[in-house]
Design an enzyme around this catalytic site. Sequence first.
Site, PDB file in Angstrom:
ATOM      1  N   GLU A  29      40.511  40.817 120.630  1.00 16.78           N
ATOM      2  CA  GLU A  29      39.475  41.778 120.243  1.00 16.78           C
ATOM      3  C   GLU A  29      38.170  41.444 120.956  1.00 16.78           C
ATOM      4  O   GLU A  29      37.682  40.310 120.851  1.00 16.78           O
ATOM      5  CB  GLU A  29      39.277  41.723 118.717  1.00 16.78           C
ATOM      6  CG  GLU A  29      40.518  42.158 117.949  1.00 16.78           C
ATOM      7  CD  GLU A  29      40.565  41.624 116.518  1.00 16.78           C
ATOM      8  OE1 GLU A  29      39.538  41.116 116.016  1.00 16.78           O
ATOM      9  OE2 GLU A  29      41.655  41.711 115.908  1.00 16.78           O
ATOM     10  N   SER A  59      43.795  44.309 115.140  1.00 14.49           N
ATOM     11  CA  SER A  59      45.195  44.338 114.683  1.00 14.49           C
ATOM     12  C   SER A  59      45.804  42.973 114.974  1.00 14.49           C
ATOM     13  O   SER A  59      46.512  42.793 115.969  1.00 14.49           O
ATOM     14  CB  SER A  59      45.984  45.417 115.445  1.00 14.49           C
ATOM     15  OG  SER A  59      45.462  46.700 115.265  1.00 14.49           O
ATOM     16  N   GLU A  60      45.546  42.018 114.106  1.00 14.11           N
ATOM     17  CA  GLU A  60      46.004  40.654 114.417  1.00 14.11           C
ATOM     18  C   GLU A  60      47.516  40.523 114.435  1.00 14.11           C
ATOM     19  O   GLU A  60      48.064  39.695 115.162  1.00 14.11           O
ATOM     20  CB  GLU A  60      45.385  39.647 113.440  1.00 14.11           C
ATOM     21  CG  GLU A  60      43.940  39.280 113.753  1.00 14.11           C
ATOM     22  CD  GLU A  60      42.934  40.309 113.278  1.00 14.11           C
ATOM     23  OE1 GLU A  60      43.323  41.203 112.508  1.00 14.11           O
ATOM     24  OE2 GLU A  60      41.754  40.231 113.667  1.00 14.11           O
ATOM     25  N   PHE A  83      38.342  34.752 114.771  1.00 20.19           N
ATOM     26  CA  PHE A  83      38.073  33.637 113.853  1.00 20.19           C
ATOM     27  C   PHE A  83      39.418  33.112 113.360  1.00 20.19           C
ATOM     28  O   PHE A  83      40.326  33.906 113.088  1.00 20.19           O
ATOM     29  CB  PHE A  83      37.249  34.099 112.646  1.00 20.19           C
ATOM     30  CG  PHE A  83      35.804  34.404 112.960  1.00 20.19           C
ATOM     31  CD1 PHE A  83      34.803  33.468 112.701  1.00 20.19           C
ATOM     32  CD2 PHE A  83      35.442  35.623 113.505  1.00 20.19           C
ATOM     33  CE1 PHE A  83      33.469  33.746 112.987  1.00 20.19           C
ATOM     34  CE2 PHE A  83      34.114  35.902 113.796  1.00 20.19           C
ATOM     35  CZ  PHE A  83      33.115  34.970 113.545  1.00 20.19           C
ATOM     36  N   ASP A  85      40.148  32.112 110.583  1.00 22.89           N
ATOM     37  CA  ASP A  85      40.420  32.653 109.247  1.00 22.89           C
ATOM     38  C   ASP A  85      41.353  33.866 109.323  1.00 22.89           C
ATOM     39  O   ASP A  85      42.061  34.176 108.362  1.00 22.89           O
ATOM     40  CB  ASP A  85      39.104  33.069 108.587  1.00 22.89           C
ATOM     41  CG  ASP A  85      38.027  32.000 108.754  1.00 22.89           C
ATOM     42  OD1 ASP A  85      37.721  31.319 107.768  1.00 22.89           O
ATOM     43  OD2 ASP A  85      37.511  31.831 109.880  1.00 22.89           O
ATOM     44  N   HIS A 129      34.776  32.880 107.346  1.00 21.32           N
ATOM     45  CA  HIS A 129      34.580  32.803 108.799  1.00 21.32           C
ATOM     46  C   HIS A 129      34.212  31.391 109.225  1.00 21.32           C
ATOM     47  O   HIS A 129      33.535  31.200 110.232  1.00 21.32           O
ATOM     48  CB  HIS A 129      33.486  33.781 109.256  1.00 21.32           C
ATOM     49  CG  HIS A 129      33.892  35.223 109.161  1.00 21.32           C
ATOM     50  ND1 HIS A 129      33.960  35.891 107.965  1.00 21.32           N
ATOM     51  CD2 HIS A 129      34.278  36.117 110.109  1.00 21.32           C
ATOM     52  CE1 HIS A 129      34.348  37.142 108.183  1.00 21.32           C
ATOM     53  NE2 HIS A 129      34.553  37.303 109.477  1.00 21.32           N
TER      54      HIS A 129
END
Lengths: 323, 327
Positions: A29, A59-60, A83, A85, A129
């Site tokens: 991203e 869209s991980e 990140f 997270d 984060h």
Amino acid sequence: MAELTYRAAVARGIAQEMERDPSVVFIGEDVAAAGGVFKTTEGLLERFGPDRVRDTPISEQAITGALMGAAMNGLRPIGELMFSDFLAVCWDIVANQIAKTRYMTGGQVALPLVIRTANGGGTRFGGQHSQSLESWAMAVPGLKVVAPSTPRDVVGLLAAAVRDPDPVVFFEHKKLFATKQDVPDGEIVDRLGIATVVAPGSDVTIAALAAMVPVALEAAGRLSESGVSAEVIDLRSLVPLDTRTLLESVTRTGRLVTVEENPRLCGWGAEIASIVAEEALWDLDGPIVRVTTPHIPLPAAAEMEDLAIPSADRVVDAVLRIT
Amino acid sequence: MSSPSASRLSMYRDMVRARYFEQRVYDLFMEGIVKGTTHLGLGQEAVAAGFVAAMRSDDLTFCTYRGHNHTLLRGAPMAALLGEMAGRDLGICGGKGGSMHLTDVTKGAMGSYAIVGAHLPIAAGAAWAALLRGTGQVAVCFFGDGTTNIGAFHEALNLAAVWKLPVVFVCENNLYMEYTPISTVIPVEHPAADRASAYGLESLLVDGNDVDAVRTLATEVIERARRGEGPSLVEAKTYRHKGHSRADPGKYRPQEEVDAWLAYDPVKIYRARLTADGVGIDTIEAIEREAAAEVDGATEQVRNAPPPDPGTLLTDVWADGGSAWRN
């Protein structure tokens, strides 16, 4: 030799590998046109073009899934999770699919891929984060786990990760992005699973990772003023884990302190403590001590976050308790 | 006749092989030879057979835990598939995968995925690699109606559409997501086809029990992908003859619905159609005999096979063949 920031070292490492091997591609991203939200990937789009350096939607699962599929079909992809997270929203792909597929297919599938991600606290971003999640990845068989502490190591370990035939989760520490170091020109390639003794000492071994390495070094400096000689080990990768360097050091110093940014329970230091207890107990002159973030989500306020994350003061106190 | 007769016979052979194979899987489960669980695709064979008939041998398939048929029809050896389900050393994954993870990379059968939705973005990634490397391969990804409600479905469709990837997503709508009627958990009639427009894709519905119709549409969308015109989402309506998995007798389904679909069995209707089209009964029975013999042969091999060598427990975590995480 040129001065390089940890931030710029990321782009240099990726560029070094993309230049060498046309099957290396890079997605994430805001990584291409914007050069990364942390400006770690500036210039890569211009240099390698939009086929090989590509922006994705938020869209991980698609990012990590695409890495896996691409690796199954002849590429050596690098992906960025903005990140660490965000690993939580694609943990199925990472922990169930990427990590297990080689084993579960009886060795049929190779997955040479790298998931790079910005990890760690100290930046006042709050609890979603800022986490240090190396221990999550370490707990899953089939993932290699790397976390560099210096610009030079970013280049060398990233190159090693890209060349590795297995999936690697590569944790870049946000607090270190602005740090600088003179880094040799030319190609740098390390091997995974080699810890570094970054400060030699004889009274206590301090094992640290990523942003905790400078904290441990600061503590060692102060301890030497008190007459305590601390050896600091930068683990650099948790899987593979260089237990040989660690055990050699501990048997010499007789004491071990781990400095971990993660919350207390099941942090990587617990594994190291257990290895040392099983294999070097009779060489110890005192208890193993773990300095960690307390078992809490990380708070955002500066004063609170600084209290939570291990400081040089806390490391010094821990060492003085056992020396 | 919509296809040349040789390939129609080949599709019939595929459906019969898949049918007999899974019936044997069921029997061997009852006998205690196949262990764990199984998710049978009995009744859904025409989707796999029609698509496989339209694929090139180097194309890639990705399927779910209900993927025995797809893996078999891509060319994986039957005894190795049955052996995997029985946990024998001749298993296609050496016993490390089990019934939900049948994979034969040498045949382009790139895995059976047991977490709903996971393989859609993975198939998209394989298609992306095909595009970048210029191999001309198409990835075909099979999944069930329940998958259309999970996030990975939408992430993958979106990415594939935006990147114009050579991938075909095939929803086998068998009307039930596990034990629940799909109609009770979606706000549209067609779980996949009605969502296609959200990704700028055409709504494509096909009778999933009509292997000729499946093959015709499959050929069209696969060749479209190969020409660089991007992905497709196909919804094939079909029906599971058995429950969701071994533990499920499927009692939640109305008997008249089950009866109607059993009468509309893809193998039966294709047999009748081929006969009506002039294929001799001898030809058809020969195909059936060969398939039965193949299943019997595979069964014999599995019955006589030992469990995996204990020495393989710690192999194949890493590319070096081992599982060491420390020095």
